[in-house]
Design a protein around this motif. Structure first.
Motif, PDB file in Angstrom:
ATOM      1  N   GLY A  25      34.625  30.319  45.957  1.00 54.11           N
ATOM      2  CA  GLY A  25      35.452  30.265  44.762  1.00 54.11           C
ATOM      3  C   GLY A  25      35.031  29.273  43.706  1.00 54.11           C
ATOM      4  N   ASP A  49      35.010  35.199  36.226  1.00 53.69           N
ATOM      5  CA  ASP A  49      35.413  35.176  37.635  1.00 53.69           C
ATOM      6  C   ASP A  49      35.865  36.558  38.081  1.00 53.69           C
ATOM      7  N   TYR A  85      36.677  37.277  41.438  1.00 55.83           N
ATOM      8  CA  TYR A  85      37.357  37.226  42.735  1.00 55.83           C
ATOM      9  C   TYR A  85      38.585  36.339  42.627  1.00 55.83           C
ATOM     10  N   ASN A  91      40.959  33.916  43.841  1.00 56.91           N
ATOM     11  CA  ASN A  91      41.332  32.881  44.817  1.00 56.91           C
ATOM     12  C   ASN A  91      42.796  32.519  44.597  1.00 56.91           C
ATOM     13  N   ASP A 149      43.687  31.373  41.157  1.00 52.61           N
ATOM     14  CA  ASP A 149      43.229  32.218  40.050  1.00 52.61           C
ATOM     15  C   ASP A 149      44.316  33.188  39.590  1.00 52.61           C
TER      16      ASP A 149
END
Ligand SMILES: [Ca+2]
Length: 232
Positions: free
Chosen positions: A105, A121, A123, A125, A128
């Motif tokens: 991350g 970004d 992905y 996390n 996020d």
């Protein structure tokens, strides 16, 4: 003085990364590779080649004067596996040319300090907002996002252009993205006020890119990169 970002030759100019080998410090998984399917010799900067738990970084050997205005444009393609992870970041840092953060991350910038990262970004996390967002991250700490915004275009699976503009007089950083689809226009996504030289503790900074993968993975490529600005 102030016109230096707008006129003259670019400080960094890679329409492809052919010939960039001696001018880019590459760490971890990052490498310059042949562009597949191209008849002429073109190179791309591949920050991660699509393995698990990788991180890569690449820094221009030419340092940037961050007391002056600058503008950086680059073409990004994050692809290969679905769902992709973790994304890439454009980073300004004064740790040095070997700076490389961890996998996952932290998008390859985690722990690089002092630094400013503009992350793309893919992905989500726990800290996020989504799996398709941009953020300005300070001090190499992905848990601390100074600004964040949903991307108006898909960051994964399709190439896109990004532009980071820093106005030294107003100490404003702006980040734009543009889809490569016909008829698309560039969109302002993020705006953040920061005195960059003060934040990184020096007038001269390394600039470049980081990326990472985790248990989700991607091939994460930069196809072109230009910087208008002042060198030191
Ligand atoms: Ca993330």
């Amino acid at each position: 003085m102030g016109a230096s970002a707008d006129t003259g030759d670019p400080l960094i100019d890679y329409p492809t990364f052919k010939g960039a080998s001696n001018n880019l410090d590459r760490n971890g998984a990052a490498d310059l590779i042949m562009s597949a399917g191209s008849k002429v010799d073109q190179r791309i900067l591949r920050l991660t080649p699509g393995g698990y738990r990788q991180s890569g970084s690449a820094w221009s050997t030419t340092r940037l004067d961050v007391t002056k205005s600058f503008e950086s444009s680059f073409k990004v393609y994050l692809h290969h596996f679905r769902p992709g992870a973790d994304g890439i970041a454009f980073v300004v840092q004064t740790e040095g040319p070997r700076a490389l953060g961890g996998w996952g991350g932290g998008v390859g910038y985690r722990g690089i300090e002092p630094s400013l990262a503009v992350e793309f970004d893919t992905y989500q996390n726990s800290y996020d907002p989504s799996r398709n967002h941009l953020a300005v991250v300070l001090g190499g700490n992905p848990n601390y996002q100074a600004e964040t915004a949903e991307s108006p275009i898909p960051l994964f699976g399709r190439p896109f252009n990004a532009r980071v503009v820093y106005d030294a007089e107003s100490t404003l950083l702006r980040v734009y993205v543009k889809s490569l689809s016909a008829g698309s226009t560039e969109q302002l996504v993020l705006e953040h006020e920061i005195d960059l030289a003060e934040h990184v503790g020096d007038s001269a900074a390394w600039i470049g890119f980081t990326a990472s993968t985790g248990t989700g993975l991607s091939k994460q490529d930069i196809y072109s990169w230009t910087v208008q600005g002042s060198g030191v």
